[in-house]
Write a protein that holds these residues in place. Structure first.
Motif, PDB file in Angstrom:
ATOM      1  N   ARG A 735     -18.928  11.444  12.437  1.00 29.51           N
ATOM      2  CA  ARG A 735     -18.569  10.281  11.639  1.00 29.51           C
ATOM      3  C   ARG A 735     -17.156   9.809  11.985  1.00 29.51           C
ATOM      4  O   ARG A 735     -16.289  10.603  12.371  1.00 29.51           O
ATOM      5  N   ALA A 736     -16.952   8.508  11.837  1.00 24.87           N
ATOM      6  CA  ALA A 736     -15.612   7.956  12.007  1.00 24.87           C
ATOM      7  C   ALA A 736     -14.711   8.464  10.875  1.00 24.87           C
ATOM      8  O   ALA A 736     -15.200   8.813   9.791  1.00 24.87           O
ATOM      9  N   PRO A 737     -13.398   8.528  11.101  1.00 32.28           N
ATOM     10  CA  PRO A 737     -12.516   9.054  10.055  1.00 32.28           C
ATOM     11  C   PRO A 737     -12.685   8.343   8.713  1.00 32.28           C
ATOM     12  O   PRO A 737     -12.580   8.966   7.667  1.00 32.28           O
ATOM     13  N   GLY A 738     -12.936   7.026   8.739  1.00 34.99           N
ATOM     14  CA  GLY A 738     -13.097   6.310   7.486  1.00 34.99           C
ATOM     15  C   GLY A 738     -14.373   6.657   6.745  1.00 34.99           C
ATOM     16  O   GLY A 738     -14.501   6.359   5.555  1.00 34.99           O
ATOM     17  N   GLU A 739     -15.342   7.267   7.415  1.00 33.09           N
ATOM     18  CA  GLU A 739     -16.604   7.619   6.796  1.00 33.09           C
ATOM     19  C   GLU A 739     -16.703   9.106   6.477  1.00 33.09           C
ATOM     20  O   GLU A 739     -17.764   9.593   6.102  1.00 33.09           O
ATOM     21  N   ARG A 740     -15.623   9.846   6.660  1.00 33.14           N
ATOM     22  CA  ARG A 740     -15.634  11.281   6.383  1.00 33.14           C
ATOM     23  C   ARG A 740     -15.134  11.518   4.951  1.00 33.14           C
ATOM     24  O   ARG A 740     -13.934  11.414   4.684  1.00 33.14           O
ATOM     25  N   TYR A 741     -16.037  11.773   4.087  1.00 32.62           N
ATOM     26  CA  TYR A 741     -15.649  12.030   2.704  1.00 32.62           C
ATOM     27  C   TYR A 741     -16.621  13.012   2.063  1.00 32.62           C
ATOM     28  O   TYR A 741     -17.775  13.125   2.456  1.00 32.62           O
ATOM     29  N   ILE A 742     -16.083  13.743   1.106  1.00 29.28           N
ATOM     30  CA  ILE A 742     -16.863  14.707   0.322  1.00 29.28           C
ATOM     31  C   ILE A 742     -16.577  14.424  -1.146  1.00 29.28           C
ATOM     32  O   ILE A 742     -15.422  14.225  -1.536  1.00 29.28           O
ATOM     33  N   GLU A 743     -17.638  14.408  -1.941  1.00 27.61           N
ATOM     34  CA  GLU A 743     -17.503  14.228  -3.380  1.00 27.61           C
ATOM     35  C   GLU A 743     -17.867  15.545  -4.075  1.00 27.61           C
ATOM     36  O   GLU A 743     -18.966  16.067  -3.875  1.00 27.61           O
ATOM     37  N   LEU A 744     -16.921  16.049  -4.861  1.00 26.33           N
ATOM     38  CA  LEU A 744     -17.146  17.252  -5.664  1.00 26.33           C
ATOM     39  C   LEU A 744     -17.174  16.817  -7.125  1.00 26.33           C
ATOM     40  O   LEU A 744     -16.174  16.320  -7.650  1.00 26.33           O
ATOM     41  N   ARG A 745     -18.314  16.956  -7.780  1.00 31.40           N
ATOM     42  CA  ARG A 745     -18.472  16.523  -9.163  1.00 31.40           C
ATOM     43  C   ARG A 745     -18.881  17.725 -10.011  1.00 31.40           C
ATOM     44  O   ARG A 745     -19.776  18.486  -9.641  1.00 31.40           O
ATOM     45  N   VAL A 746     -18.220  17.871 -11.138  1.00 35.17           N
ATOM     46  CA  VAL A 746     -18.499  18.954 -12.074  1.00 35.17           C
ATOM     47  C   VAL A 746     -18.652  18.327 -13.452  1.00 35.17           C
ATOM     48  O   VAL A 746     -17.760  17.588 -13.901  1.00 35.17           O
ATOM     49  N   GLY A 747     -19.778  18.574 -14.098  1.00 37.70           N
ATOM     50  CA  GLY A 747     -20.009  17.973 -15.394  1.00 37.70           C
ATOM     51  C   GLY A 747     -21.080  18.717 -16.167  1.00 37.70           C
ATOM     52  O   GLY A 747     -21.824  19.532 -15.626  1.00 37.70           O
ATOM     53  N   PRO A 748     -21.203  18.439 -17.469  1.00 43.68           N
ATOM     54  CA  PRO A 748     -22.205  19.115 -18.303  1.00 43.68           C
ATOM     55  C   PRO A 748     -23.579  18.473 -18.143  1.00 43.68           C
ATOM     56  O   PRO A 748     -23.707  17.272 -17.890  1.00 43.68           O
ATOM     57  N   ARG A 749     -24.602  19.271 -18.294  1.00 49.07           N
ATOM     58  CA  ARG A 749     -25.984  18.798 -18.273  1.00 49.07           C
ATOM     59  C   ARG A 749     -26.825  19.694 -19.181  1.00 49.07           C
ATOM     60  O   ARG A 749     -26.366  20.742 -19.638  1.00 49.07           O
ATOM     61  N   ARG A 750     -28.054  19.232 -19.431  1.00 45.31           N
ATOM     62  CA  ARG A 750     -28.999  20.049 -20.193  1.00 45.31           C
ATOM     63  C   ARG A 750     -30.227  20.258 -19.329  1.00 45.31           C
ATOM     64  O   ARG A 750     -30.938  19.304 -19.005  1.00 45.31           O
ATOM     65  N   ILE A 751     -30.449  21.503 -18.919  1.00 47.34           N
ATOM     66  CA  ILE A 751     -31.546  21.853 -18.011  1.00 47.34           C
ATOM     67  C   ILE A 751     -32.286  23.037 -18.613  1.00 47.34           C
ATOM     68  O   ILE A 751     -31.664  24.006 -19.086  1.00 47.34           O
ATOM     69  N   GLU A 752     -33.604  22.942 -18.598  1.00 43.21           N
ATOM     70  CA  GLU A 752     -34.454  24.045 -19.067  1.00 43.21           C
ATOM     71  C   GLU A 752     -34.080  24.484 -20.484  1.00 43.21           C
ATOM     72  O   GLU A 752     -33.898  25.666 -20.777  1.00 43.21           O
ATOM     73  N   GLU A 753     -33.900  23.496 -21.361  1.00 43.92           N
ATOM     74  CA  GLU A 753     -33.617  23.737 -22.781  1.00 43.92           C
ATOM     75  C   GLU A 753     -32.316  24.510 -23.002  1.00 43.92           C
ATOM     76  O   GLU A 753     -32.194  25.269 -23.965  1.00 43.92           O
ATOM     77  N   GLN A 754     -31.318  24.357 -22.124  1.00 44.72           N
ATOM     78  CA  GLN A 754     -30.048  25.022 -22.317  1.00 44.72           C
ATOM     79  C   GLN A 754     -28.927  24.154 -21.754  1.00 44.72           C
ATOM     80  O   GLN A 754     -29.139  23.373 -20.827  1.00 44.72           O
ATOM     81  N   GLN A 755     -27.744  24.333 -22.338  1.00 43.91           N
ATOM     82  CA  GLN A 755     -26.563  23.620 -21.880  1.00 43.91           C
ATOM     83  C   GLN A 755     -25.990  24.331 -20.658  1.00 43.91           C
ATOM     84  O   GLN A 755     -25.795  25.548 -20.691  1.00 43.91           O
ATOM     85  N   VAL A 756     -25.729  23.568 -19.595  1.00 42.68           N
ATOM     86  CA  VAL A 756     -25.207  24.149 -18.362  1.00 42.68           C
ATOM     87  C   VAL A 756     -24.054  23.290 -17.871  1.00 42.68           C
ATOM     88  O   VAL A 756     -23.842  22.159 -18.327  1.00 42.68           O
ATOM     89  N   VAL A 757     -23.299  23.842 -16.927  1.00 40.61           N
ATOM     90  CA  VAL A 757     -22.271  23.108 -16.191  1.00 40.61           C
ATOM     91  C   VAL A 757     -22.748  23.026 -14.744  1.00 40.61           C
ATOM     92  O   VAL A 757     -23.017  24.056 -14.117  1.00 40.61           O
ATOM     93  N   GLU A 758     -22.867  21.802 -14.237  1.00 40.93           N
ATOM     94  CA  GLU A 758     -23.412  21.586 -12.891  1.00 40.93           C
ATOM     95  C   GLU A 758     -22.264  21.271 -11.928  1.00 40.93           C
ATOM     96  O   GLU A 758     -21.392  20.456 -12.218  1.00 40.93           O
ATOM     97  N   PHE A 759     -22.290  21.935 -10.759  1.00 40.78           N
ATOM     98  CA  PHE A 759     -21.362  21.696  -9.672  1.00 40.78           C
ATOM     99  C   PHE A 759     -22.162  21.063  -8.527  1.00 40.78           C
ATOM    100  O   PHE A 759     -23.194  21.615  -8.128  1.00 40.78           O
ATOM    101  N   SER A 760     -21.714  19.930  -7.992  1.00 40.62           N
ATOM    102  CA  SER A 760     -22.422  19.292  -6.874  1.00 40.62           C
ATOM    103  C   SER A 760     -21.414  18.898  -5.805  1.00 40.62           C
ATOM    104  O   SER A 760     -20.327  18.414  -6.118  1.00 40.62           O
TER     105      SER A 760
END
Length: 852
Positions: A735-760
């Motif tokens: 990728r060109a330097p302008g297109e090189r990026y990574i997004e790290l998102r951390v937030g709460p979610r509800r999965i499988e009937e439980q409260q979790v913290v998701e890292f993506s």
């Protein structure tokens, strides 16, 4: 209707309602009979007229409802088109804002890109770069824009201040649309504020000005514009662009005459400040519908008069016609209900009759087939000679009683297989007048037979090609019902091998008593009809004659002749057993070495990161020594230089401290851990390598996240491994330097009937090939030539030891893969405690790999 003169016998006539009605009718004088005969058709016509009026009224209201639904659907479609266009421009302005945030462009490049966007998208009137003090850094306005757009400093900034969109963008840190701005409605504009940030601080906005009239002209679908009067309005009801019909007084000749259909909807993402409204063009005063009712009334009156004149003359004819029609309809119904095609030929081979089923099969109509001679249009071009010979045999009476197969070509050119049966056509006088042929479509039965044959061949080929021995034998017998190639290679064709495998599998400790040698099957004692529904038994046995370890699976089944049989599948697992033993011996050594892999791969980046503060310390020290020797330094300068030197030394010490804490871990230690601190520690190490690779990392951590009962070092290890893999994937994608990026998102979610913290972790690489997604978690499997293939397996083991889950999916733009997203979640209410967490994570800590 007046009854027929013929009547049943008196004793039957007196006992039926029809006889009573006939007697009553005969007692009436002729004048009253004529009056009743005239009144009945008149009443029927009046009822017909009423039904027509009700039906037309109902259909008209149905049409009005459909028109309203069409207006609503088209307006929603137009709103979606406007929304997509606004979102596309918003994304382009956000991309421009990111380049400003990253200082990748200066004011001249900003104006050049703004000019490019404005020239490509005419609805954009101006693009302005405003700093945090509301000072215009750069701006470009369309030459065709009004004078106010060419002076954003004086007009747009004041408008944005009045609207509050600048403050709202500064507070929300998100793109914000203003309400339509402008005293003149037809020259109104729309402002989009895209916030700029610098090191987490608000640094101004990139302000884009849209022409509402341009949005209407270039964003509205032409098909909607051609069908409706469309306009964009503000929340005060002012028409900003487009035209609407003024309310008109329509002459309501009928109840359903109404005003033109209209619908309005707010334009997203602007909100209620911009409304899209459309009206259907309606110029007719419904004179046609009104006239149609009056014409029906006149025709009904004419019909009454004609009924009175023709009633007596048509009564007997109607009775004869009804009898003939009933007979004709009965015979026609029989012909139409047949699924077999029927064709009649005269003695010269000319088609004289075809039924609807024959026409449906061939695609030719009756008028096109009747009277045709050979070659017929449904004959395939390649089969003319063969079919001509068949027809000659048919006309000569040499057709086979069992019929014959032919290929038939439909009108569209497709070919199907059919079977024809021929029989002579005999008239009522006993003379043969031609030949009757019945045709049945056998394409589907023939296809099913061919598929069954091919399926049997494939099934047999698969079983013969298996590297496992498959055998089926009746219970209590050495007879072999089936044995594949591998079984015959290992045990021959007799049933002793089958019985030996069953006995060995049944003599396992889980299914046999240690006190005796009797083989007791796990299904012993079950009803016979329930055995075939039970699951399969698995056992691993060692066969001395073959010197192999075999995994034996047994299952009961009902054979084709109804006998209860037992199927045995024996797979060679000797390599797997040897590999498991070898893996157990090498696991301990591999676990010790894998901990330092990540830091070894990042050694050059870490050295570069440490070199910066060390170089700064050296420069500060040399500078102070030189100035001390020359006695040109004051106490304040000396103190400032020492403070800077101390800060650089502290920075180098923090880097070394983080590396030591990351590498030198002995045992897992679950504890309440702050999510933001874990993310910050992981970014501090991973960002060293990412900066060397010129990859931009954009972290987002939701506020007020709960603490997690985890080992923070292990979670940091997962994040560092995922960030490092993402950077390498981007680098491999070129990728060109302008297109090189990574997004790290951390937030709460509800999965499988439980409260979790998701890292993506989302990257802009080429993604993971579809055929490799299922294997990336396998040990020693890597998509990199120099990778060891243990990093992602270790990451998933760590996440699952914390009762979480990890998944991967590619990011698509249409059909193109534009990146990859690795995500995992950890439950907030974790079942880990210090003791159980130490036991569950022991393998992960001993296998401390951090490279894919």
């Amino acid at each position: 209707m007046i009854p027929a003169p013929d009547s049943p016998p008196p004793h039957q006539e007196s006992s039926t309602p029809l006889g009573w009605w006939r007697r009553w009718w005969r007692r009436l004088p002729p004048s009253r009979q004529d009056r009743f005969a005239t009144l009945a058709p008149l009443l029927s016509v009046l009822l017909f007229l009423s039904a027509i009026v009700v039906a037309i009224t109902y259909l008209r209201y149905e049409e009005l409802d459909r028109e309203q639904e069409a207006v609503t659907r088209d307006v929603e479609y137009a709103q979606q088109r406007l929304r997509l266009r606004l979102l596309e421009r918003q994304e382009q302005l956000m991309r421009l804002a990111r380049e400003v945030d990253n200082k990748e462009i200066n004011t001249e490049e900003f104006e050049f890109q703004a000019e490019t966007l404005i020239s490509q998208f005419p609805e954009l009137q101006a693009i302005t770069w405003i700093d945090g003090h509301r000072t215009v850094q750069a701006s470009y306005a369309s030459p065709s824009a009004p004078a106010a757009s060419n002076h954003p400093q004086s007009s747009l900034l004041s408008s944005a201040d009045m609207d509050g969109s600048f403050e709202l963008a500064r507070d929300l840190r998100q793109p914000v649309y203003s309400r339509p701005i402008g005293e003149e409605p037809r020259l109104a504009s729309l402002i989009l504020q895209v916030p700029l940030t610098e090191q987490g601080r608000f640094a101004g906005t990139v302000m884009g000005e849209y022409s509402v009239d341009g949005l209407m002209r270039f964003g509205m679908p032409p098909e909607v514009m051609s069908r409706y009067a469309v306009a964009l309005m503000d929340d005060r009801g002012r028409v900003l662009a487009g035209n609407l019909q003024s309310p008109s007084t329509v002459l309501r000749l009928l109840p359903w005459s109404a005003q033109p259909m209209e619908h309005e909807v707010p334009v997203s993402p602007v909100g209620n400040g911009l409304i899209l409204k459309a009206q259907g063009y309606r110029t007719s005063q419904d004179i046609v519908g009104s006239g149609f009712i009056w014409v029906i009334g006149a025709l009904s009156a004419l019909t009454v008069w004609m009924l009175l004149g023709t009633w007596r003359h048509t009564r007997r004819r109607v009775q004869a016609q009804q009898a003939l029609m009933a007979e004709t309809n009965f015979r026609r119904a029989m012909e139409n209900s047949m699924l077999t095609g029927m064709r009649a030929l005269d003695m010269q081979g000319r088609i004289t009759y075809v039924n609807p089923a024959f026409c449906s099969m061939t695609g030719w109509t009756e008028s096109e087939l009747v009277g045709r001679t050979a070659p017929f249009p449904y004959w395939p071009q390649d089969d003319h000679d063969q079919l001509a010979a068949r027809l000659e045999d048919e006309l000569s009476g040499r057709s086979t009683p069992g019929g014959f197969e032919v290929r038939v070509q439909r009108r569209d050119g497709s070919i199907f297989d059919a079977r024809m049966y021929v029989s002579p056509l005999i008239d009522p006088n006993g003379h043969q007048t031609g030949w009757m042929t019945s045709m049945t479509d056998i394409t589907e039965p023939k296809r099913i037979r061919e598929e069954l044959s091919a399926s049997y061949e494939r099934f047999t080929t698969v079983l013969e090609s298996l590297d496992a021995a498959v055998s089926v034998a009746p219970l209590g017998s050495d007879e072999m019902l089936f044995a594949n190639k591998m079984y015959r290679l290992w045990f021959g064709t007799r049933g002793q091998g089958h019985r030996q495998l069953v006995d060995r599998a049944g003599n396992q400790p889980t299914t046999a008593s240690p006190d005796n040698g009797d083989a007791v099957d796990a299904f012993a004692g079950m009803p016979t009809d329930a055995l075939t529904d039970a699951g399969a038994e698995n056992a691993e046995v060692f066969v001395e004659d073959l010197d192999r370890w075999l995994e034996v699976r047994t299952r009961y089944l009902t054979w084709v002749d109804g006998r209860l049989a037992q199927m045995v599948i024996a797979s060679d697992i000797t390599p797997r057993r040897n590999a498991e033993e070898q893996a157990a011996r090498q696991a301990e050594r591999a676990q010790t070495a894998s901990r330092l892999i990540t830091m070894g791969e990042m050694a050059s980046s870490v050295a570069h990161e440490l070199n910066q503060p060390l170089t700064a310390i050296s420069n500060y020290c040399h500078g102070m020594i030189s100035r001390l020797k020359e006695q040109r330094i004051t106490e304040e300068d000396m103190l400032a230089a020492l403070e800077k030197t101390a800060r650089q030394a502290q920075r180098a010490g923090q880097i070394i401290q983080r590396i030591r804490a990351f590498v030198k871990r002995s045992e897992p230690n679950p504890m309440p851990s702050d999510v933001a601190q874990m993310v910050s520690n992981a970014i501090e190490l991973a960002d060293i390598e990412l900066r060397r690779q010129q990859v931009r990392l954009s972290p987002y951590v939701a506020a007020r996240l709960p603490s997690l009962m985890v080992d923070p070092i292990l979670i940091e290890q997962v994040l560092i491994n995922l960030l490092k893999n993402a950077g390498e994937a981007i680098l491999q994608a070129g990728r060109a330097p302008g297109e090189r990026y990574i997004e790290l998102r951390v937030g709460p979610r509800r999965i499988e009937e439980q409260q979790v913290v998701e890292f993506s972790v989302r990257d802009s690489g080429r993604g993971v090939p579809a055929e490799m997604i299922e294997r990336i978690y396998e040990a020693f499997y890597s998509t990199k030539s120099e990778g060891m293939g243990i990093g992602l397996k270790l990451c998933r083991s760590i996440v699952e030891s914390h009762h979480g889950r990890m998944q991967v999916q590619n990011i698509y733009n249409g059909e193109e893969v534009v990146g990859c997203c690795f995500s995992f979640w950890i439950p907030v209410q974790s079942r880990l405690v210090a003791e159980s967490g130490r036991a569950a994570s022991a393998a992960s800590l001993t296998d401390n790999e951090r490279a894919r």
